[in-house]
Design a protein around this motif. Structure first.
Motif, PDB file in Angstrom:
ATOM      1  N   LEU A  51      45.784  38.425  52.273  1.00  0.00           N
ATOM      2  CA  LEU A  51      46.912  39.034  52.971  1.00  0.00           C
ATOM      3  C   LEU A  51      48.217  38.933  52.181  1.00  0.00           C
ATOM      4  CD1 LEU A  51      46.275  37.964  56.663  1.00  0.00           C
ATOM      5  CD2 LEU A  51      45.984  40.224  55.643  1.00  0.00           C
ATOM      6  N   SER A  52      48.294  38.008  51.250  1.00  0.00           N
ATOM      7  CA  SER A  52      49.519  37.896  50.446  1.00  0.00           C
ATOM      8  C   SER A  52      49.571  38.954  49.352  1.00  0.00           C
ATOM      9  CB  SER A  52      49.637  36.496  49.831  1.00  0.00           C
ATOM     10  OG  SER A  52      48.620  36.312  48.861  1.00  0.00           O
ATOM     11  N   GLN A  53      48.445  39.608  49.100  1.00  0.00           N
ATOM     12  CA  GLN A  53      48.404  40.681  48.109  1.00  0.00           C
ATOM     13  C   GLN A  53      48.720  41.989  48.821  1.00  0.00           C
ATOM     14  OE1 GLN A  53      44.846  40.565  45.702  1.00  0.00           O
ATOM     15  NE2 GLN A  53      44.681  38.360  45.995  1.00  0.00           N
ATOM     16  N   ARG A  54      49.789  42.618  48.426  1.00  0.00           N
ATOM     17  CA  ARG A  54      50.255  43.794  49.154  1.00  0.00           C
ATOM     18  C   ARG A  54      50.485  45.006  48.264  1.00  0.00           C
ATOM     19  NH1 ARG A  54      53.890  39.932  51.963  1.00  0.00           N
ATOM     20  NH2 ARG A  54      52.652  39.078  53.628  1.00  0.00           N
ATOM     21  N   GLU A  55      49.871  45.020  47.102  1.00  0.00           N
ATOM     22  CA  GLU A  55      50.014  46.171  46.216  1.00  0.00           C
ATOM     23  C   GLU A  55      48.633  46.684  45.834  1.00  0.00           C
ATOM     24  OE1 GLU A  55      52.520  44.698  43.092  1.00  0.00           O
ATOM     25  OE2 GLU A  55      54.327  45.222  44.192  1.00  0.00           O
ATOM     26  N   ILE A  56      48.458  47.984  45.982  1.00  0.00           N
ATOM     27  CA  ILE A  56      47.220  48.672  45.619  1.00  0.00           C
ATOM     28  C   ILE A  56      47.582  49.595  44.459  1.00  0.00           C
ATOM     29  CG2 ILE A  56      45.344  50.146  46.448  1.00  0.00           C
ATOM     30  CD1 ILE A  56      45.700  47.480  48.034  1.00  0.00           C
ATOM     31  N   TYR A  57      46.923  49.441  43.329  1.00  0.00           N
ATOM     32  CA  TYR A  57      47.245  50.233  42.138  1.00  0.00           C
ATOM     33  C   TYR A  57      46.248  51.380  41.959  1.00  0.00           C
ATOM     34  CZ  TYR A  57      50.506  46.524  41.065  1.00  0.00           C
ATOM     35  OH  TYR A  57      51.544  45.636  41.137  1.00  0.00           O
ATOM     36  N   PHE A  58      46.725  52.433  41.315  1.00  0.00           N
ATOM     37  CA  PHE A  58      45.946  53.652  41.153  1.00  0.00           C
ATOM     38  C   PHE A  58      45.883  54.066  39.693  1.00  0.00           C
ATOM     39  CE2 PHE A  58      47.330  53.543  45.460  1.00  0.00           C
ATOM     40  CZ  PHE A  58      46.304  54.121  46.193  1.00  0.00           C
ATOM     41  N   GLU A  59      44.867  54.842  39.397  1.00  0.00           N
ATOM     42  CA  GLU A  59      44.733  55.405  38.063  1.00  0.00           C
ATOM     43  C   GLU A  59      45.691  56.586  37.915  1.00  0.00           C
ATOM     44  OE1 GLU A  59      40.578  56.346  37.901  1.00  0.00           O
ATOM     45  OE2 GLU A  59      40.036  54.307  37.314  1.00  0.00           O
ATOM     46  N   PHE A  60      45.904  57.000  36.689  1.00  0.00           N
ATOM     47  CA  PHE A  60      46.801  58.107  36.399  1.00  0.00           C
ATOM     48  C   PHE A  60      46.362  59.367  37.142  1.00  0.00           C
ATOM     49  CE2 PHE A  60      47.755  61.853  33.716  1.00  0.00           C
ATOM     50  CZ  PHE A  60      49.136  61.837  33.850  1.00  0.00           C
ATOM     51  N   ASP A  61      47.305  59.961  37.850  1.00  0.00           N
ATOM     52  CA  ASP A  61      47.117  61.240  38.527  1.00  0.00           C
ATOM     53  C   ASP A  61      45.988  61.189  39.557  1.00  0.00           C
ATOM     54  OD1 ASP A  61      48.029  63.811  38.953  1.00  0.00           O
ATOM     55  OD2 ASP A  61      46.584  64.701  37.570  1.00  0.00           O
ATOM     56  N   ARG A  62      45.734  60.022  40.141  1.00  0.00           N
ATOM     57  CA  ARG A  62      44.667  59.863  41.132  1.00  0.00           C
ATOM     58  C   ARG A  62      45.242  59.259  42.409  1.00  0.00           C
ATOM     59  NH1 ARG A  62      40.814  62.802  38.974  1.00  0.00           N
ATOM     60  NH2 ARG A  62      40.060  62.055  36.998  1.00  0.00           N
ATOM     61  N   SER A  63      44.553  59.571  43.502  1.00  0.00           N
ATOM     62  CA  SER A  63      44.962  58.990  44.771  1.00  0.00           C
ATOM     63  C   SER A  63      43.803  58.286  45.476  1.00  0.00           C
ATOM     64  CB  SER A  63      45.549  60.069  45.690  1.00  0.00           C
ATOM     65  OG  SER A  63      44.590  61.080  45.938  1.00  0.00           O
ATOM     66  N   ASN A  64      42.658  58.193  44.804  1.00  0.00           N
ATOM     67  CA  ASN A  64      41.530  57.483  45.418  1.00  0.00           C
ATOM     68  C   ASN A  64      41.652  55.982  45.120  1.00  0.00           C
ATOM     69  OD1 ASN A  64      41.020  58.352  42.726  1.00  0.00           O
ATOM     70  ND2 ASN A  64      38.899  57.688  42.913  1.00  0.00           N
ATOM     71  N   VAL A  65      41.332  55.174  46.126  1.00  0.00           N
ATOM     72  CA  VAL A  65      41.456  53.721  46.013  1.00  0.00           C
ATOM     73  C   VAL A  65      40.280  53.185  45.190  1.00  0.00           C
ATOM     74  CG1 VAL A  65      41.504  51.546  47.292  1.00  0.00           C
ATOM     75  CG2 VAL A  65      42.697  53.557  48.194  1.00  0.00           C
ATOM     76  N   GLN A  66      40.595  52.343  44.225  1.00  0.00           N
ATOM     77  CA  GLN A  66      39.565  51.729  43.386  1.00  0.00           C
ATOM     78  C   GLN A  66      38.857  50.619  44.172  1.00  0.00           C
ATOM     79  OE1 GLN A  66      41.018  50.916  39.325  1.00  0.00           O
ATOM     80  NE2 GLN A  66      42.874  52.017  39.958  1.00  0.00           N
ATOM     81  N   PRO A  67      37.582  50.409  43.894  1.00  0.00           N
ATOM     82  CA  PRO A  67      36.780  49.448  44.682  1.00  0.00           C
ATOM     83  C   PRO A  67      37.343  48.028  44.711  1.00  0.00           C
ATOM     84  CG  PRO A  67      35.367  50.752  43.243  1.00  0.00           C
ATOM     85  CD  PRO A  67      36.780  51.106  42.890  1.00  0.00           C
ATOM     86  N   GLN A  68      38.012  47.576  43.658  1.00  0.00           N
ATOM     87  CA  GLN A  68      38.502  46.192  43.654  1.00  0.00           C
ATOM     88  C   GLN A  68      39.612  45.953  44.687  1.00  0.00           C
ATOM     89  OE1 GLN A  68      38.955  48.223  40.855  1.00  0.00           O
ATOM     90  NE2 GLN A  68      40.873  47.709  39.832  1.00  0.00           N
ATOM     91  N   TYR A  69      40.203  47.033  45.230  1.00  0.00           N
ATOM     92  CA  TYR A  69      41.268  46.881  46.218  1.00  0.00           C
ATOM     93  C   TYR A  69      40.773  46.990  47.658  1.00  0.00           C
ATOM     94  CZ  TYR A  69      44.205  47.231  42.133  1.00  0.00           C
ATOM     95  OH  TYR A  69      44.769  47.009  40.915  1.00  0.00           O
ATOM     96  N   LEU A  70      39.515  47.331  47.843  1.00  0.00           N
ATOM     97  CA  LEU A  70      38.977  47.469  49.202  1.00  0.00           C
ATOM     98  C   LEU A  70      39.047  46.175  50.011  1.00  0.00           C
ATOM     99  CD1 LEU A  70      35.949  49.843  48.536  1.00  0.00           C
ATOM    100  CD2 LEU A  70      38.189  50.417  49.492  1.00  0.00           C
ATOM    101  N   PRO A  71      38.725  44.988  49.429  1.00  0.00           N
ATOM    102  CA  PRO A  71      38.850  43.749  50.224  1.00  0.00           C
ATOM    103  C   PRO A  71      40.286  43.483  50.698  1.00  0.00           C
ATOM    104  CG  PRO A  71      37.515  43.356  48.269  1.00  0.00           C
ATOM    105  CD  PRO A  71      38.104  44.731  48.129  1.00  0.00           C
ATOM    106  N   ILE A  72      41.261  43.856  49.911  1.00  0.00           N
ATOM    107  CA  ILE A  72      42.668  43.654  50.317  1.00  0.00           C
ATOM    108  C   ILE A  72      42.986  44.548  51.509  1.00  0.00           C
ATOM    109  CG2 ILE A  72      45.073  43.923  49.588  1.00  0.00           C
ATOM    110  CD1 ILE A  72      44.075  43.296  46.709  1.00  0.00           C
ATOM    111  N   ILE A  73      42.570  45.807  51.432  1.00  0.00           N
ATOM    112  CA  ILE A  73      42.833  46.741  52.528  1.00  0.00           C
ATOM    113  C   ILE A  73      42.095  46.294  53.787  1.00  0.00           C
ATOM    114  CG2 ILE A  73      42.517  49.126  53.288  1.00  0.00           C
ATOM    115  CD1 ILE A  73      42.955  49.928  50.306  1.00  0.00           C
ATOM    116  N   ARG A  74      40.857  45.839  53.639  1.00  0.00           N
ATOM    117  CA  ARG A  74      40.092  45.348  54.801  1.00  0.00           C
ATOM    118  C   ARG A  74      40.767  44.131  55.438  1.00  0.00           C
ATOM    119  NH1 ARG A  74      35.084  46.216  51.406  1.00  0.00           N
ATOM    120  NH2 ARG A  74      34.441  48.311  51.999  1.00  0.00           N
TER     121      ARG A  74
END
Length: 177
Positions: A67-90
């Motif tokens: 919960l202390s992690q509050r930034e989700i990073y993206f690839e260039f010109d993309r808006s799909n969430v990368q798999p390593q950020y799914l646990p943070i969002i969950r």
């Protein structure tokens, strides 16, 4: 005679002060502490926070919790969430489900490349991607709001790929816990 009275007064005053003085007492030397040996005390249970308890609001500031992690990073010109950020969002989705009064602002950002209008749209698409995943986890739509800042609020202002990577993000900002 005046001098004799003064001297006599001083002598009497000195005798009175000496008579009122308390006798000095010698203090005994302090006894050296003795080692009582090992003591058996029950460990005191400190109110510890389980970092995996995503319903506990104390974990929002616990660096050991997702919960202390509050930034989700993206690839260039993309808006799909990368798999390593799914646990943070969950984890944030679980917190919001357990705390119905919690409110989140998803701030979408982009790097400086592209037009202002394109980057605003890209930031919004990124925010909506995170929102869609939170909704899929059961978060109420009235707890989450998406805003896009495009390239307007960079965290890094250098012209390099490493800097641009830091600017391509969605920040999860709690407006109510």
């Amino acid at each position: 005679m005046n001098t004799a009275v003064r001297i006599l007064s001083l002598v009497v005053l000195s005798l009175l002060l000496a008579a009122c003085a308390q006798p000095t007492r010698e203090t005994p030397p302090e006894a050296e502490p003795t080692d009582p040996g090992p003591t058996t005390t029950e460990p005191v249970e400190v109110d510890r926070v389980d970092p995996a308890d995503f319903a506990d609001s104390r974990n929002l500031d616990n660096p050991d919790s997702l919960l202390s992690q509050r930034e989700i990073y993206f690839e260039f010109d993309r808006s799909n969430v990368q798999p390593q950020y799914l646990p943070i969002i969950r984890a944030h989705a679980e917190y919001l489900k357990a705390n119905p009064s919690g409110r989140v602002l998803l701030e979408g950002h982009a790097d400086e490349r592209g037009s202002r209008e394109y980057n605003l749209g890209l930031g919004e698409r990124r925010g909506n991607s995170v929102l869609d995943l939170m909704r899929a986890e059961g978060v109420s739509g009235n707890q989450v709001e998406v805003v896009s800042y495009g390239e307007e609020r960079p965290v890094c202002r250098q012209t390099s790929e490493a800097c641009w990577e830091r600017n391509r993000r969605v920040e999860i900002v709690y407006t109510a816990r």
